[in-house]
Design a protein around this motif. Sequence first.
Motif, PDB file in Angstrom:
ATOM      1  N   GLN A 263       0.821  -1.203   0.000  1.00  0.00           N
ATOM      2  CA  GLN A 263       0.000   0.000   0.000  1.00  0.00           C
ATOM      3  C   GLN A 263       0.863   1.264   0.000  1.00  0.00           C
ATOM      4  O   GLN A 263       0.559   2.250  -0.675  1.00  0.00           O
ATOM      5  CB  GLN A 263      -0.939  -0.010   1.203  1.00  0.00           C
ATOM      6  N   GLN A 264       1.931   1.236   0.750  1.00  0.00           N
ATOM      7  CA  GLN A 264       2.821   2.397   0.789  1.00  0.00           C
ATOM      8  C   GLN A 264       3.436   2.649  -0.589  1.00  0.00           C
ATOM      9  O   GLN A 264       3.569   3.801  -1.021  1.00  0.00           O
ATOM     10  CB  GLN A 264       3.918   2.171   1.833  1.00  0.00           C
ATOM     11  N   LEU A 265       3.800   1.589  -1.277  1.00  0.00           N
ATOM     12  CA  LEU A 265       4.385   1.746  -2.601  1.00  0.00           C
ATOM     13  C   LEU A 265       3.368   2.285  -3.605  1.00  0.00           C
ATOM     14  O   LEU A 265       3.717   3.068  -4.490  1.00  0.00           O
ATOM     15  CB  LEU A 265       4.947   0.411  -3.081  1.00  0.00           C
ATOM     16  N   ILE A 266       2.118   1.863  -3.479  1.00  0.00           N
ATOM     17  CA  ILE A 266       1.084   2.374  -4.372  1.00  0.00           C
ATOM     18  C   ILE A 266       0.991   3.885  -4.246  1.00  0.00           C
ATOM     19  O   ILE A 266       0.986   4.620  -5.241  1.00  0.00           O
ATOM     20  CB  ILE A 266      -0.279   1.724  -4.066  1.00  0.00           C
ATOM     21  N   ARG A 267       0.921   4.368  -3.000  1.00  0.00           N
ATOM     22  CA  ARG A 267       0.802   5.812  -2.809  1.00  0.00           C
ATOM     23  C   ARG A 267       2.059   6.531  -3.312  1.00  0.00           C
ATOM     24  O   ARG A 267       1.971   7.603  -3.905  1.00  0.00           O
ATOM     25  CB  ARG A 267       0.552   6.144  -1.346  1.00  0.00           C
ATOM     26  N   ALA A 268       3.219   5.939  -3.109  1.00  0.00           N
ATOM     27  CA  ALA A 268       4.450   6.552  -3.590  1.00  0.00           C
ATOM     28  C   ALA A 268       4.470   6.650  -5.114  1.00  0.00           C
ATOM     29  O   ALA A 268       4.897   7.659  -5.682  1.00  0.00           O
ATOM     30  CB  ALA A 268       5.661   5.758  -3.100  1.00  0.00           C
ATOM     31  N   LEU A 269       3.979   5.611  -5.784  1.00  0.00           N
ATOM     32  CA  LEU A 269       3.941   5.618  -7.238  1.00  0.00           C
ATOM     33  C   LEU A 269       2.950   6.645  -7.770  1.00  0.00           C
ATOM     34  O   LEU A 269       3.215   7.338  -8.754  1.00  0.00           O
ATOM     35  CB  LEU A 269       3.590   4.219  -7.750  1.00  0.00           C
ATOM     36  N   ILE A 270       1.786   6.739  -7.110  1.00  0.00           N
ATOM     37  CA  ILE A 270       0.805   7.746  -7.523  1.00  0.00           C
ATOM     38  C   ILE A 270       1.414   9.139  -7.422  1.00  0.00           C
ATOM     39  O   ILE A 270       1.322   9.954  -8.336  1.00  0.00           O
ATOM     40  CB  ILE A 270      -0.467   7.658  -6.660  1.00  0.00           C
ATOM     41  N   GLY A 271       2.051   9.404  -6.297  1.00  0.00           N
ATOM     42  CA  GLY A 271       2.650  10.709  -6.091  1.00  0.00           C
ATOM     43  C   GLY A 271       3.716  11.015  -7.127  1.00  0.00           C
ATOM     44  O   GLY A 271       3.830  12.137  -7.614  1.00  0.00           O
ATOM     45  N   LYS A 272       4.522  10.002  -7.496  1.00  0.00           N
ATOM     46  CA  LYS A 272       5.591  10.206  -8.468  1.00  0.00           C
ATOM     47  C   LYS A 272       5.016  10.577  -9.826  1.00  0.00           C
ATOM     48  O   LYS A 272       5.523  11.481 -10.513  1.00  0.00           O
ATOM     49  CB  LYS A 272       6.432   8.933  -8.573  1.00  0.00           C
ATOM     50  N   ILE A 273       3.946   9.902 -10.224  1.00  0.00           N
ATOM     51  CA  ILE A 273       3.329  10.183 -11.513  1.00  0.00           C
ATOM     52  C   ILE A 273       2.745  11.591 -11.548  1.00  0.00           C
ATOM     53  O   ILE A 273       2.925  12.345 -12.509  1.00  0.00           O
ATOM     54  CB  ILE A 273       2.247   9.129 -11.828  1.00  0.00           C
ATOM     55  N   LEU A 274       2.061  11.968 -10.486  1.00  0.00           N
ATOM     56  CA  LEU A 274       1.466  13.302 -10.448  1.00  0.00           C
ATOM     57  C   LEU A 274       2.541  14.377 -10.370  1.00  0.00           C
ATOM     58  O   LEU A 274       2.427  15.431 -11.007  1.00  0.00           O
ATOM     59  CB  LEU A 274       0.502  13.408  -9.267  1.00  0.00           C
ATOM     60  N   ASP A 275       3.585  14.150  -9.602  1.00  0.00           N
ATOM     61  CA  ASP A 275       4.663  15.136  -9.480  1.00  0.00           C
ATOM     62  C   ASP A 275       5.359  15.381 -10.811  1.00  0.00           C
ATOM     63  O   ASP A 275       5.792  16.495 -11.106  1.00  0.00           O
ATOM     64  CB  ASP A 275       5.694  14.677  -8.444  1.00  0.00           C
ATOM     65  N   GLN A 276       5.477  14.340 -11.618  1.00  0.00           N
ATOM     66  CA  GLN A 276       6.187  14.476 -12.893  1.00  0.00           C
ATOM     67  C   GLN A 276       5.314  15.047 -13.998  1.00  0.00           C
ATOM     68  O   GLN A 276       5.800  15.325 -15.089  1.00  0.00           O
ATOM     69  CB  GLN A 276       6.748  13.118 -13.325  1.00  0.00           C
ATOM     70  N   ASP A 277       3.993  15.198 -13.734  1.00  0.00           N
ATOM     71  CA  ASP A 277       3.085  15.777 -14.730  1.00  0.00           C
ATOM     72  C   ASP A 277       3.238  15.047 -16.069  1.00  0.00           C
ATOM     73  O   ASP A 277       3.453  15.643 -17.122  1.00  0.00           O
ATOM     74  CB  ASP A 277       3.371  17.276 -14.901  1.00  0.00           C
ATOM     75  N   LEU A 278       3.122  13.720 -16.013  1.00  0.00           N
ATOM     76  CA  LEU A 278       3.385  12.907 -17.194  1.00  0.00           C
ATOM     77  C   LEU A 278       2.457  13.224 -18.359  1.00  0.00           C
ATOM     78  O   LEU A 278       2.833  13.056 -19.515  1.00  0.00           O
ATOM     79  CB  LEU A 278       3.262  11.417 -16.839  1.00  0.00           C
ATOM     80  N   ALA A 279       1.228  13.683 -18.061  1.00  0.00           N
ATOM     81  CA  ALA A 279       0.273  13.901 -19.138  1.00  0.00           C
ATOM     82  C   ALA A 279       0.740  14.956 -20.124  1.00  0.00           C
ATOM     83  O   ALA A 279       0.291  15.004 -21.257  1.00  0.00           O
ATOM     84  CB  ALA A 279      -1.084  14.310 -18.554  1.00  0.00           C
ATOM     85  N   ARG A 280       1.631  15.832 -19.716  1.00  0.00           N
ATOM     86  CA  ARG A 280       2.137  16.871 -20.611  1.00  0.00           C
ATOM     87  C   ARG A 280       3.443  16.458 -21.288  1.00  0.00           C
ATOM     88  O   ARG A 280       4.090  17.272 -21.939  1.00  0.00           O
ATOM     89  CB  ARG A 280       2.330  18.177 -19.831  1.00  0.00           C
TER      90      ARG A 280
END
Length: 370
Positions: free
Chosen positions: A263-280
Amino acid sequence: MMLGADRKRLTWVLAGLVTLVVVAVIGVVMARTGSDDRRTPTAATGGPSESPSPSPSPSPSPPPGADITGPLNLLLVGVDTRVSVPGWEPHADAVLVLHVPAGLSQAYLFSLPRDLVVDIPAYKPAGYPGGRTKLTHAMSYGSRVPGRPKRPDAAQGYELLRRTVSDYTGLRIDAGAVLTFGGFDELVDSLGGVDIRVDQRVVSRHRQPDGKHRKPGPGVGGYVGPQMVYEPGERHLNGWQALDYARQRYLPGGDYARQRHHQQLIRALIGKILDQDLARQPERVEQVVAALDDALLYVGGRRIVDFAYALGSLSPQAVTLVGLPGASVGRGNAYRGEELTAVGRRFLTQLRAGKADAFLADNPKLKVKS
């Protein structure tokens, strides 16, 4: 691609949730960009176009999943498969449920023990008569195809697991992701690794400090040679380290500690994706998606993009990680499996009633620290 032995018994569900988040972020940006691009046409001079009787502008189409308001329940499954064994049936090694209440502004993520003793219903497509056994077996029993030995069907196995989880929790399952072999470590590396707070000392049974596999050996543990150690504290993990850290369960807390680390890794991965603004960054999105390749099986009545748009406003802070306490079933050496304690079962009741926040306030130890 042939993968090493340390792929087995890993919660590929981490990558499943990441997939949903990637698509969600892309969807939100696409929706906003589409709205910005619907402008009034202009003449070559750059001024507004002239029309004596302008036609009414068409109403914008609603984004995918606009009608999804919740509650939602997503079943995320990591399976134990072994490419070296022909016809090996998938076992549900990690079973997580993401519950999103009506309004879709927050979510609860909890795990069910792989050895949870449950009633598995009869399932005609697999010729399974039903029985009471460990939850992990629902996937394997359901994957069997009569008349087609050694050719299991993961989607069919998921269906029996879905029914079992729904019966046990009382929650309707809206969609699911099954993760098998694929690029979990490649996914983490494509994101530049993850940052996580290691909450206890974890000694690897499978990897050396340099990342090489430990050699098989006799005795307790079945491996020999130096061991990778994850010390408590804030740590940056690369792909193989995250894979290795997530799969360890021979440590204080056993499989329940491993569930917490998932569970901790899931939240860490979500945060990494959002922080990197991958959609742009289209090229980065392609890199992340390529890492998943054949690892993901999505099962749902609606398109994944519909759920992705609906969940686009969720942030890592809005996802509450819940650890359900359990205890062994059986006497002495006659281990039958696990069962949730009264507090764990009560959480499911309160979750269905929409009273999870109040229950967690009274039982703060159920909250998993990220």
